[in-house]
Design an enzyme around this catalytic site. Structure first.
Site, PDB file in Angstrom:
ATOM      1  CD  GLU A  17      -2.950   1.232  -0.246  1.00  0.00           C
ATOM      2  OE1 GLU A  17      -3.682   0.539  -0.590  1.00  0.00           O
ATOM      3  OE2 GLU A  17      -2.506   2.301  -0.540  1.00  0.00           O
TER       4      GLU A  17
ATOM      5  CG  LEU B  56       8.385   9.046  -1.224  1.00  0.00           C
ATOM      6  CD1 LEU B  56       7.673   8.172  -0.938  1.00  0.00           C
ATOM      7  CD2 LEU B  56       8.522   9.887  -1.972  1.00  0.00           C
TER       8      LEU B  56
ATOM      9  CB  CYS C 197       5.096   4.102   6.686  1.00  0.00           C
ATOM     10  SG  CYS C 197       3.726   3.257   6.616  1.00  0.00           S
TER      11      CYS C 197
HETATM   12  N1  LIG Z   1      -0.069   4.286   7.751  1.00  0.00           N
HETATM   13  C1  LIG Z   1       0.199   3.479   6.859  1.00  0.00           C
HETATM   14  O1  LIG Z   1       0.205   4.761   6.141  1.00  0.00           O
HETATM   15  C2  LIG Z   1       0.876   2.775   6.025  1.00  0.00           C
HETATM   16  C3  LIG Z   1       0.713   2.504   4.705  1.00  0.00           C
HETATM   17  C4  LIG Z   1       1.344   1.503   3.745  1.00  0.00           C
HETATM   18  C5  LIG Z   1       1.938   0.204   4.275  1.00  0.00           C
HETATM   19  N2  LIG Z   1       1.337   0.188   5.681  1.00  0.00           N
HETATM   20  C6  LIG Z   1       2.325  -1.068   6.884  1.00  0.00           C
HETATM   21  O2  LIG Z   1       1.017  -1.680   6.453  1.00  0.00           O
HETATM   22  C7  LIG Z   1       0.820  -2.316   7.605  1.00  0.00           C
HETATM   23  C8  LIG Z   1      -0.374  -1.849   9.043  1.00  0.00           C
HETATM   24  O3  LIG Z   1      -0.033  -0.183   8.905  1.00  0.00           O
HETATM   25  P1  LIG Z   1      -1.019   0.534   9.598  1.00  0.00           P
HETATM   26  O4  LIG Z   1      -0.793   1.311  10.301  1.00  0.00           O
HETATM   27  O5  LIG Z   1      -2.813   0.347   9.232  1.00  0.00           O
HETATM   28  O6  LIG Z   1      -0.825  -0.426  10.923  1.00  0.00           O
HETATM   29  P2  LIG Z   1      -2.167  -0.710  12.241  1.00  0.00           P
HETATM   30  O7  LIG Z   1      -1.677  -0.639  13.934  1.00  0.00           O
HETATM   31  O8  LIG Z   1      -2.608   1.001  12.294  1.00  0.00           O
HETATM   32  O9  LIG Z   1      -3.059  -1.825  12.061  1.00  0.00           O
HETATM   33  C9  LIG Z   1      -2.869  -3.010  11.809  1.00  0.00           C
HETATM   34  C10 LIG Z   1      -4.242  -3.628  12.851  1.00  0.00           C
HETATM   35  O10 LIG Z   1      -3.736  -5.136  13.089  1.00  0.00           O
HETATM   36  C11 LIG Z   1      -4.364  -5.932  14.269  1.00  0.00           C
HETATM   37  N3  LIG Z   1      -4.089  -7.155  14.601  1.00  0.00           N
HETATM   38  C12 LIG Z   1      -2.878  -7.270  14.599  1.00  0.00           C
HETATM   39  N4  LIG Z   1      -3.134  -8.734  14.493  1.00  0.00           N
HETATM   40  C13 LIG Z   1      -3.871  -8.772  14.355  1.00  0.00           C
HETATM   41  C14 LIG Z   1      -4.119 -10.327  14.069  1.00  0.00           C
HETATM   42  N5  LIG Z   1      -3.337 -10.856  14.113  1.00  0.00           N
HETATM   43  N6  LIG Z   1      -5.716 -10.816  13.715  1.00  0.00           N
HETATM   44  C15 LIG Z   1      -6.390  -9.368  13.456  1.00  0.00           C
HETATM   45  N7  LIG Z   1      -5.564  -7.995  13.642  1.00  0.00           N
HETATM   46  C16 LIG Z   1      -4.437  -8.259  14.282  1.00  0.00           C
HETATM   47  C17 LIG Z   1      -3.648  -5.195  15.099  1.00  0.00           C
HETATM   48  O11 LIG Z   1      -5.351  -4.898  16.574  1.00  0.00           O
HETATM   49  C18 LIG Z   1      -4.420  -3.087  14.310  1.00  0.00           C
HETATM   50  O12 LIG Z   1      -5.852  -2.556  14.928  1.00  0.00           O
HETATM   51  C19 LIG Z   1       1.701  -2.700   9.007  1.00  0.00           C
HETATM   52  O13 LIG Z   1       2.840  -3.259   7.958  1.00  0.00           O
HETATM   53  C20 LIG Z   1       2.542  -1.017   7.749  1.00  0.00           C
HETATM   54  O14 LIG Z   1       4.010  -0.465   7.915  1.00  0.00           O
HETATM   55  C21 LIG Z   1       1.153   1.688   6.464  1.00  0.00           C
HETATM   56  O1  LIG Z   2       8.672  17.404   2.082  1.00  0.00           O
HETATM   57  C1  LIG Z   2       8.437  16.498   2.643  1.00  0.00           C
HETATM   58  C2  LIG Z   2       7.187  15.379   3.195  1.00  0.00           C
HETATM   59  C3  LIG Z   2       7.085  14.911   4.272  1.00  0.00           C
HETATM   60  N1  LIG Z   2       7.843  15.034   5.214  1.00  0.00           N
HETATM   61  C4  LIG Z   2       8.107  14.909   6.284  1.00  0.00           C
HETATM   62  O2  LIG Z   2       7.735  13.625   5.970  1.00  0.00           O
HETATM   63  C5  LIG Z   2       7.283  12.415   6.669  1.00  0.00           C
HETATM   64  C6  LIG Z   2       6.056  11.337   6.027  1.00  0.00           C
HETATM   65  O3  LIG Z   2       5.101  11.985   5.614  1.00  0.00           O
HETATM   66  P1  LIG Z   2       4.697  11.774   4.660  1.00  0.00           P
HETATM   67  O4  LIG Z   2       5.067  10.232   3.818  1.00  0.00           O
HETATM   68  O5  LIG Z   2       3.022  12.429   3.255  1.00  0.00           O
HETATM   69  O6  LIG Z   2       3.118  10.538   4.699  1.00  0.00           O
HETATM   70  P2  LIG Z   2       3.335   9.171   5.328  1.00  0.00           P
HETATM   71  O7  LIG Z   2       1.908   8.956   5.715  1.00  0.00           O
HETATM   72  O8  LIG Z   2       4.184   8.652   6.278  1.00  0.00           O
HETATM   73  O9  LIG Z   2       3.477   8.297   3.843  1.00  0.00           O
HETATM   74  C7  LIG Z   2       4.444   7.852   3.585  1.00  0.00           C
HETATM   75  O10 LIG Z   2       4.695   6.778   4.300  1.00  0.00           O
HETATM   76  C8  LIG Z   2       3.650   5.361   3.076  1.00  0.00           C
HETATM   77  C9  LIG Z   2       3.431   4.325   4.404  1.00  0.00           C
HETATM   78  O11 LIG Z   2       4.702   3.103   4.341  1.00  0.00           O
HETATM   79  C10 LIG Z   2       2.965   5.460   2.294  1.00  0.00           C
HETATM   80  O12 LIG Z   2       2.225   4.063   2.295  1.00  0.00           O
HETATM   81  C11 LIG Z   2       3.912   6.957   1.395  1.00  0.00           C
HETATM   82  O13 LIG Z   2       3.404   6.275   0.006  1.00  0.00           O
HETATM   83  C12 LIG Z   2       4.573   7.569   2.322  1.00  0.00           C
HETATM   84  O14 LIG Z   2       4.790   8.670   1.544  1.00  0.00           O
HETATM   85  C13 LIG Z   2       5.877  13.265   7.772  1.00  0.00           C
HETATM   86  O15 LIG Z   2       6.184  13.696   9.583  1.00  0.00           O
HETATM   87  C14 LIG Z   2       5.974  14.699   6.948  1.00  0.00           C
HETATM   88  O16 LIG Z   2       5.909  15.762   7.653  1.00  0.00           O
HETATM   89  C15 LIG Z   2       8.657  16.653   5.694  1.00  0.00           C
HETATM   90  O17 LIG Z   2      10.069  16.834   6.278  1.00  0.00           O
HETATM   91  N2  LIG Z   2       8.735  16.839   3.788  1.00  0.00           N
END
Ligand SMILES: NC(=O)c1ccc[n+]([C@@H]2O[C@H](COP(=O)([O-])OP(=O)(O)OC[C@H]3O[C@@H](n4cnc5c(N)ncnc54)[C@H](O)[C@@H]3O)[C@@H](O)[C@H]2O)c1
Ligand SMILES: O=c1ccn([C@@H]2O[C@H](COP(=O)(O)OP(=O)(O)O[C@H]3O[C@H](CO)[C@@H](O)[C@H](O)[C@H]3O)[C@@H](O)[C@H]2O)c(=O)[nH]1
Length: 480
Positions: A157, A223, A272
């Site tokens: 994602e 990034l 992340c």
């Molecule tokens: N937060 C982001 O923006 C983002 C973006 C891209 C990828 N990711 C990745 O996606 C994954 C999830 O991230 P998130 O931010 O959604 O985390 P999160 O902590 O918000 O959500 C994870 C959920 O999984 C649940 N869980 C854990 N083990 C479980 C199980 N065995 N059965 C059922 N539920 C279970 C937890 O209770 C929790 O609610 C991570 O690997 C993260 O690195 C996060």
């Molecule tokens: O020019 C910039 C851009 C971002 N940030 C900081 O960088 C961090 C991350 O920002 P951003 O990447 O916008 O947010 P995330 O939600 O952490 O998203 C990143 O991490 C996700 C989890 O993997 C990915 O899915 C996304 O593509 C990736 O952008 C934050 O603290 C921002 O304030 C800066 O300081 N300067």
């Protein structure tokens, strides 16, 4: 009817599945989680995460073809496609501690899928995982399969928080990795058909499993590297009188470089970037590539340096001590438009100031006192576990006061730190703030959101990341 189940109702699982449900009305989507409080919140009017546009999407589909449930086994056993979007924290103990991804939650989800499945399934890695995780998952599933066929796909994602719904509606790309066998290709096609409901097919990239897994880590590393590059420049700008915004603008005009992700800041945060780079570093080390590992490690070192530098400027400019001084912290979330505080730079800045005995008055429009106290008391990496499994600290930090208003936070303060770029901080009545502060009054802008000239005209001593320094700061250099 195709049935999708997503294990993990977090920042990724919740919004991603809500958008699939909205765009694919003929698909039934169930989002399941072991956290009862999270599922209760998803079924209420107060969703567990703040994300612009999310409420509307959930309201349109919930109870129709989108369901949130703690009955994990039932929904997994009924599904054709199972997404796994559980936590993948950094290990804090044992082999690879401080770097490697902890796949405990993933493994337990995979074993449960194998246990409850009675029909063939496509299992999709949505969590960010180390390269070759699919192979490990495949082994767990096939060794426990009772003759059921499991196809593993990697579908990382790329949404960013604060713009998750926009990113999901209109993604730059959707990446699907699978086995290069006929069965693997069939599974890829099935998932591609789901996304093709709203994503143009030329934006759906199909690859092998390892490329998909590694591309996610690579994208985040690239990034984060841009931010560390511009932040490294910001230190040099301060030393030379250059202005980092002007430098970034000039550099970003080169179409080969581009203008995005060049905003200097107090440091990147979020769940992340740091975690994924540490994971990448560990994979490089495991593959006998120490030079490559060190290259990426430097991105995190510069990020830590930037936070330390910020704290040092605050302390040094205030006569080398903030002991007993009230410092207002405006913004605690890791970026604007989210209530998420995971790895927010505000934690390290606040801890640095508390280490120098400051009294903190914190205001963030989306983060409450309980969360801030938890974050400041928690050990590094402990945040990335299901809420009910996170270690709790029984005591709150007395030097920290959390308020619901920027004016209350800044009243009688010696200094103000802006740590999140919330739009409302651009339009505060800074004359009023100045009038109610102790003098000399300082502003440390970690996000370059304020108009420094206007604030200087009011009487503030201003520090903005990477901008020409006030004479006051030049006279008070920070020496660690
Ligand atoms: N937060 C982001 O923006 C983002 C973006 C891209 C990828 N990711 C990745 O996606 C994954 C999830 O991230 P998130 O931010 O959604 O985390 P999160 O902590 O918000 O959500 C994870 C959920 O999984 C649940 N869980 C854990 N083990 C479980 C199980 N065995 N059965 C059922 N539920 C279970 C937890 O209770 C929790 O609610 C991570 O690997 C993260 O690195 C996060
Ligand atoms: O020019 C910039 C851009 C971002 N940030 C900081 O960088 C961090 C991350 O920002 P951003 O990447 O916008 O947010 P995330 O939600 O952490 O998203 C990143 O991490 C996700 C989890 O993997 C990915 O899915 C996304 O593509 C990736 O952008 C934050 O603290 C921002 O304030 C800066 O300081 N300067």
């Amino acid at each position: 009817m195709v049935k999708i189940c997503c294990i993990g109702a977090g920042y990724v699982g919740g919004p991603t599945m809500a958008v699939i449900a909205l765009k694919c009305p003929e698909i039934e989507v169930a989002v399941v989680d072991i956290s009862v409080s999270r599922i209760t919140a998803w079924n209420s009017d107060a969703l567990p995460i703040y994300e612009p546009g999310l409420d509307e999407v959930v309201k349109k589909c919930r109870g129709k073809n989108l369901f949130f449930s703690t009955d994990v086994e039932k929904h997994v056993s009924e599904a054709d496609i199972v997404f796994v979007s559980v936590n993948t924290p950094t290990k804090t103990q044992g082999l690879g501690a401080g770097k490697a991804a902890d796949l405990t939650y993933w493994e337990s989800a995979a074993r449960m899928i194998a246990d409850v499945s009675k029909s063939n399934k496509i299992v999709v890695e949505k969590s960010t995982v180390p390269v070759k995780t699919a192979e490990a998952i495949e082994k767990i599933l096939t060794h426990n399969s009772k003759g059921i066929d499991f196809q593993i796909l990697s579908n990382p994602e790329f949404l960013a928080e604060g713009t998750a719904i926009q990113d999901l509606f209109n993604p730059d790309r959707v990446l699907i990795g699978g086995r290069e066998t006929p069965e693997g290709q069939k599974a890829i096609a099935a998932l591609r058909d789901v996304y093709a409901h709203w994503v143009p097919v030329d934006r759906i990239i199909c690859s092998n499993l390892w490329s998909a897994e590694l591309s996610k880590l690579a994208a985040n590393a690239f990034l984060a590297q841009r931010i560390s590059s511009v932040n490294a420049m910001s230190a040099l700008c301060e030393a030379t009188g250059a202005d980092v915004s002007q430098v970034a603008h000039a550099v970003g005009k080169d179409t080969r470089i581009g203008p995005k992700f060049l905003n200097a800041s107090v440091g990147f945060g979020g769940s992340c970037f740091q975690k994924d780079i540490l994971n990448l570093v560990y994979i490089c080390e495991c593959n006998g590539l120490p030079e490559v590992a060190n290259y990426w490690k430097q991105v995190i070192k510069i990020n830590d340096y930037q936070k330390t530098r910020f704290v040092n400027w605050i302390v040094s400019s205030m006569f080398n001590t903030v002991s007993g001084k009230k410092i207002a912290i405006l913004g605690f979330a890791f970026k604007k438009d989210t209530g998420d505080t995971r790895e927010t730079p505000a934690i390290d800045v606040c801890k640095g100031l508390l280490g120098d005995k400051a009294l903190l008055s914190i205001y963030d429009p989306q983060v409450n006192e309980e969360q801030i106290q938890r974050d400041l008391a928690m050990k590094k990496f402990d945040w990335d576990h299901p809420v009910h499994l996170q270690p709790m600290s029984p005591t709150s930090i007395k030097q920290v006061n959390v308020v619901w208003d920027a004016y209350a936070a800044t009243k009688d303060a010696h200094g103000v730190c802006i740590l999140t770029e919330w739009d409302e901080f651009k339009t505060l009545d800074y004359q009023r703030i100045y009038d109610n502060m102790r003098k000399p009054a300082f502003i440390f802008d970690g996000r370059n959101v304020v108009d420094e000239a206007k604030l200087r005209a009011i009487g503030f001593i201003v520090y903005s990341i990477g901008k020409p320094l006030d004479q006051w700061l030049k006279d008070m250099p920070a020496v660690a």
